[in-house]
Scaffold this active site. Sequence first.
Site, PDB file in Angstrom:
ATOM      1  N   ARG A 118      36.208 -14.014  26.379  1.00 26.44           N
ATOM      2  CA  ARG A 118      36.312 -15.210  27.221  1.00 26.44           C
ATOM      3  C   ARG A 118      36.416 -16.423  26.299  1.00 26.44           C
ATOM      4  O   ARG A 118      35.490 -16.695  25.528  1.00 26.44           O
ATOM      5  CB  ARG A 118      35.091 -15.293  28.134  1.00 26.44           C
ATOM      6  CG  ARG A 118      35.106 -16.432  29.142  1.00 26.44           C
ATOM      7  CD  ARG A 118      33.882 -16.327  30.047  1.00 26.44           C
ATOM      8  NE  ARG A 118      33.859 -17.387  31.058  1.00 26.44           N
ATOM      9  CZ  ARG A 118      33.310 -18.590  30.860  1.00 26.44           C
ATOM     10  NH1 ARG A 118      32.726 -18.867  29.706  1.00 26.44           N
ATOM     11  NH2 ARG A 118      33.347 -19.506  31.814  1.00 26.44           N
ATOM     12  N   LYS A 146      30.355 -21.641  21.048  1.00 30.71           N
ATOM     13  CA  LYS A 146      28.919 -21.734  21.313  1.00 30.71           C
ATOM     14  C   LYS A 146      28.114 -22.167  20.088  1.00 30.71           C
ATOM     15  O   LYS A 146      28.610 -22.211  18.966  1.00 30.71           O
ATOM     16  CB  LYS A 146      28.408 -20.412  21.882  1.00 30.71           C
ATOM     17  CG  LYS A 146      28.870 -20.193  23.320  1.00 30.71           C
ATOM     18  CD  LYS A 146      28.235 -18.988  23.983  1.00 30.71           C
ATOM     19  CE  LYS A 146      28.647 -18.915  25.456  1.00 30.71           C
ATOM     20  NZ  LYS A 146      28.098 -17.725  26.131  1.00 30.71           N
TER      21      LYS A 146
END
Length: 301
Positions: A274, A234
């Site tokens: 994740r 991210k």
Amino acid sequence: MIDTLRHLAAGHPTQLPEGLPLPRHGRCLVMGILNVTPDSFSDGGLHMGTRRAVAHGLRMAESGADLIDVGGESTRPGALPVPLHEERVRVAPVIRQLARAGVPVSVDTMHAEIARVAVEEGACLVNDVSGGLADPAMAATVAAAGVPYVAAHWRAPSREMDERAAYGDVVSEVTAELLDRVTGLVEAGVAPERVILDPGLGFAKRAGHDWRLLAGLHALREAGFPVLVGASRKRFIGAALERGGTPAPPPDERDAATAAVSALAAAAGAACVRVHDVRAGLHAVCMAAAWAAGGRAPTPA
């Protein structure tokens, strides 16, 4: 109400709910990301089509993923909605084939209809980045399905979420907003012991917010629910690697840094991480388990 929820959910806040077809390794679990989308921020288009998607899911399972998370709609900043029919066409056959192959599968969706179809096809968990806010029917659908549910912190759709990244104390506000969501879910019939919380890194958050949430992960854990951390590749990881005029590496070059975050999250008590790179994520959580055991070898994966 919140104290009641904590009492009902507490017991093993570092583990995902019982009833999932997952082994218990004595470590944080690893969820492999399978985006069947043309526009996801780091791997859009790589796994489009059922055959390619299933093959990648099987590779991740062989690499040690405990669960494969199948999504058919990008939630990157600025992403546009996908028609329900298209999302269903993307994910349903992939979930069906992976489940029939014996791979534990979750569905990454904000839509109740897709969640219902996914569970019918063999998904054992629903992962909703909106925490049920995007679709008012989601809570009742999950309650009827009787599957565990990941409720992420969310304030607005992808095209608007950066405008909503304003906080006084991000840790306390995110925790309070998530617990409000849990109250709504339980009132709709979702069993509190099936709820998993996700701080929603990157969703209506700046890089500093994401890091403060990770540093304050204990506050979310103390709410009494298992916590899933989705940090993989991210923006905030890229920002942390940007130094002295050197630009941030592209998303697909952030896996080593992601693994470091996964190890730290696991050491802080996350129940699941994740990730895109399953092998690196697995090694990271195994190191966290060994560290917590004081150097004793963890249960083999």
